[in-house]
Design a protein around this motif. Structure first.
Motif, PDB file in Angstrom:
ATOM      1  N   PRO A 173      26.583  23.443  10.031  1.00 21.61           N
ATOM      2  CA  PRO A 173      27.186  24.425   9.129  1.00 21.61           C
ATOM      3  C   PRO A 173      28.065  25.423   9.875  1.00 21.61           C
ATOM      4  O   PRO A 173      27.685  25.937  10.921  1.00 21.61           O
ATOM      5  CB  PRO A 173      25.984  25.124   8.502  1.00 21.61           C
ATOM      6  CG  PRO A 173      24.851  24.172   8.676  1.00 21.61           C
ATOM      7  CD  PRO A 173      25.131  23.421   9.941  1.00 21.61           C
ATOM      8  N   GLY A 174      29.240  25.667   9.343  1.00 16.69           N
ATOM      9  CA  GLY A 174      30.146  26.651   9.918  1.00 16.69           C
ATOM     10  C   GLY A 174      30.932  26.172  11.120  1.00 16.69           C
ATOM     11  O   GLY A 174      31.782  26.887  11.635  1.00 16.69           O
ATOM     12  N   TRP A 178      34.650  20.199  14.168  1.00 11.28           N
ATOM     13  CA  TRP A 178      34.070  18.873  13.957  1.00 11.28           C
ATOM     14  C   TRP A 178      33.442  18.679  12.586  1.00 11.28           C
ATOM     15  O   TRP A 178      32.986  17.593  12.272  1.00 11.28           O
ATOM     16  CB  TRP A 178      33.035  18.563  15.040  1.00 11.28           C
ATOM     17  CG  TRP A 178      33.640  18.608  16.397  1.00 11.28           C
ATOM     18  CD1 TRP A 178      33.413  19.522  17.366  1.00 11.28           C
ATOM     19  CD2 TRP A 178      34.614  17.704  16.933  1.00 11.28           C
ATOM     20  NE1 TRP A 178      34.183  19.261  18.474  1.00 11.28           N
ATOM     21  CE2 TRP A 178      34.928  18.147  18.228  1.00 11.28           C
ATOM     22  CE3 TRP A 178      35.265  16.571  16.438  1.00 11.28           C
ATOM     23  CZ2 TRP A 178      35.850  17.498  19.047  1.00 11.28           C
ATOM     24  CZ3 TRP A 178      36.178  15.920  17.263  1.00 11.28           C
ATOM     25  CH2 TRP A 178      36.458  16.391  18.550  1.00 11.28           C
ATOM     26  N   CYS A 179      33.382  19.738  11.775  1.00 12.05           N
ATOM     27  CA  CYS A 179      32.774  19.600  10.440  1.00 12.05           C
ATOM     28  C   CYS A 179      33.733  20.047   9.345  1.00 12.05           C
ATOM     29  O   CYS A 179      34.215  19.240   8.561  1.00 12.05           O
ATOM     30  CB  CYS A 179      31.478  20.401  10.357  1.00 12.05           C
ATOM     31  SG  CYS A 179      30.176  19.745  11.405  1.00 12.05           S
ATOM     32  N   VAL A 180      34.008  21.355   9.297  1.00 11.03           N
ATOM     33  CA  VAL A 180      34.817  21.907   8.210  1.00 11.03           C
ATOM     34  C   VAL A 180      36.202  21.279   8.185  1.00 11.03           C
ATOM     35  O   VAL A 180      36.677  20.833   7.136  1.00 11.03           O
ATOM     36  CB  VAL A 180      34.901  23.447   8.328  1.00 11.03           C
ATOM     37  CG1 VAL A 180      35.836  24.014   7.272  1.00 11.03           C
ATOM     38  CG2 VAL A 180      33.511  24.064   8.222  1.00 11.03           C
ATOM     39  N   LEU A 181      36.849  21.212   9.338  1.00 10.17           N
ATOM     40  CA  LEU A 181      38.200  20.639   9.407  1.00 10.17           C
ATOM     41  C   LEU A 181      38.203  19.176   8.974  1.00 10.17           C
ATOM     42  O   LEU A 181      39.077  18.743   8.221  1.00 10.17           O
ATOM     43  CB  LEU A 181      38.766  20.778  10.821  1.00 10.17           C
ATOM     44  CG  LEU A 181      40.183  20.263  11.033  1.00 10.17           C
ATOM     45  CD1 LEU A 181      41.174  21.013  10.155  1.00 10.17           C
ATOM     46  CD2 LEU A 181      40.585  20.400  12.499  1.00 10.17           C
ATOM     47  N   MET A 185      40.201  17.580   5.772  1.00 12.07           N
ATOM     48  CA  MET A 185      41.150  16.472   5.942  1.00 12.07           C
ATOM     49  C   MET A 185      40.786  15.291   5.043  1.00 12.07           C
ATOM     50  O   MET A 185      41.671  14.634   4.483  1.00 12.07           O
ATOM     51  CB  MET A 185      41.212  16.055   7.415  1.00 12.07           C
ATOM     52  CG  MET A 185      41.861  17.106   8.299  1.00 12.07           C
ATOM     53  SD  MET A 185      41.762  16.699  10.058  1.00 12.07           S
ATOM     54  CE  MET A 185      42.900  15.336  10.160  1.00 12.07           C
ATOM     55  N   ILE A 186      39.491  15.032   4.887  1.00 10.42           N
ATOM     56  CA  ILE A 186      39.051  13.947   4.000  1.00 10.42           C
ATOM     57  C   ILE A 186      39.426  14.273   2.562  1.00 10.42           C
ATOM     58  O   ILE A 186      39.975  13.436   1.842  1.00 10.42           O
ATOM     59  CB  ILE A 186      37.532  13.695   4.155  1.00 10.42           C
ATOM     60  CG1 ILE A 186      37.251  13.039   5.513  1.00 10.42           C
ATOM     61  CG2 ILE A 186      37.003  12.831   3.009  1.00 10.42           C
ATOM     62  CD1 ILE A 186      35.769  12.973   5.882  1.00 10.42           C
ATOM     63  N   LEU A 191      42.432  11.890   6.223  1.00 14.80           N
ATOM     64  CA  LEU A 191      41.480  11.226   7.108  1.00 14.80           C
ATOM     65  C   LEU A 191      40.551  10.374   6.256  1.00 14.80           C
ATOM     66  O   LEU A 191      40.032  10.843   5.252  1.00 14.80           O
ATOM     67  CB  LEU A 191      40.666  12.269   7.889  1.00 14.80           C
ATOM     68  CG  LEU A 191      39.608  11.772   8.856  1.00 14.80           C
ATOM     69  CD1 LEU A 191      40.262  11.084  10.039  1.00 14.80           C
ATOM     70  CD2 LEU A 191      38.732  12.928   9.338  1.00 14.80           C
ATOM     71  N   ASN A 192      40.393   9.145   6.634  1.00 18.29           N
ATOM     72  CA  ASN A 192      39.502   8.260   5.900  1.00 18.29           C
ATOM     73  C   ASN A 192      38.136   8.252   6.556  1.00 18.29           C
ATOM     74  O   ASN A 192      38.017   7.993   7.750  1.00 18.29           O
ATOM     75  CB  ASN A 192      40.042   6.828   5.868  1.00 18.29           C
ATOM     76  CG  ASN A 192      41.320   6.735   5.052  1.00 18.29           C
ATOM     77  OD1 ASN A 192      41.450   7.412   4.034  1.00 18.29           O
ATOM     78  ND2 ASN A 192      42.270   5.954   5.514  1.00 18.29           N
ATOM     79  N   PRO A 193      37.089   8.538   5.766  1.00 20.28           N
ATOM     80  CA  PRO A 193      35.743   8.514   6.357  1.00 20.28           C
ATOM     81  C   PRO A 193      35.345   7.097   6.725  1.00 20.28           C
ATOM     82  O   PRO A 193      35.869   6.132   6.164  1.00 20.28           O
ATOM     83  CB  PRO A 193      34.859   9.047   5.226  1.00 20.28           C
ATOM     84  CG  PRO A 193      35.628   8.819   3.980  1.00 20.28           C
ATOM     85  CD  PRO A 193      37.082   8.844   4.350  1.00 20.28           C
TER      86      PRO A 193
END
Length: 197
Positions: A173-174, A178-181, A185-186, A191-193
């Motif tokens: 979280p936060g 590596w997470c929020v961005l 993008m997804i 960005l394709n997961p």
């Protein structure tokens, strides 16, 4: 997580890693002293009985004087992560780390935990990198200054009880990079997961 009688000192307490560490320690009943540059970003800790906020800036060594007095354990988690101002990276990541270590030595802390990064190995293509793997000099400001900061930390190992941690890509979280961005993008279709096969 074990507790100490003396307060735990944390830099980077308003960042994604430092804030989780501080929260966990405070929730366990441990007294925590957070170095904050911007008190407005530390609202989650204001008024908490186990939390003490001290104003300071890694880029201003004079502001650190006395910040660790009475503390036992230090977690140095703060760092400049992005941008293009080389002098600012040097001032915060390198000189700031040195100033903290000097203050830790003066205050007689029990242990200084320096949060480095696996980035000290730069962008090595080698596999099976061990702690003894040679560092490749980097031109990237974050990696370059984190290499310099860790070298300084090791220089203080005989004067301050030292532990160095080299985390990899931190998620949770936060965490912006590596997470929020990635999630943004997804959502935007940029960005394709990964898909199950």
């Amino acid at each position: 997580m074990s507790q100490t009688q003396r307060p735990v000192f944390i830099t980077g307490g308003t960042g994604s890693v430092g804030s989780r560490l501080a929260q966990r320690l405070i929730d366990s009943g441990q007294a925590v002293r957070l170095l904050v540059r911007d008190p407005a970003r530390a609202k989650a800790f204001q008024g908490r009985p186990n939390a003490e906020l001290v104003h300071g800036d890694l880029g201003e060594p004079g502001s650190l004087r006395g910040c660790m007095d009475g503390c036992g354990l230090v977690y140095h988690v703060a760092a400049k992560l992005s941008g293009s101002n080389a002098a600012e990276f040097e001032r915060i990541n390198v000189e700031g780390t040195k100033s903290l270590l000097e203050e830790a030595r003066r205050a007689g802390v029990e242990r200084f935990v320096h949060t480095s990064t696996i980035g000290v190995y730069s962008l090595s293509p080698d596999k099976n990198i061990t702690e003894d793997h040679p560092w490749v000099p980097s031109h990237l400001l974050y990696l370059k200054t984190k290499q310099q900061a860790e070298k300084i930390a090791w220089d203080y190992a005989g004067q301050v009880p030292l532990t160095v941690a080299r985390p990899g890509d931190v998620i949770g979280p936060g965490q912006q990079a590596w997470c929020v961005l990635f999630m943004e993008m997804i959502k935007q279709g940029r960005l394709n997961p990964p898909r199950e096969k």
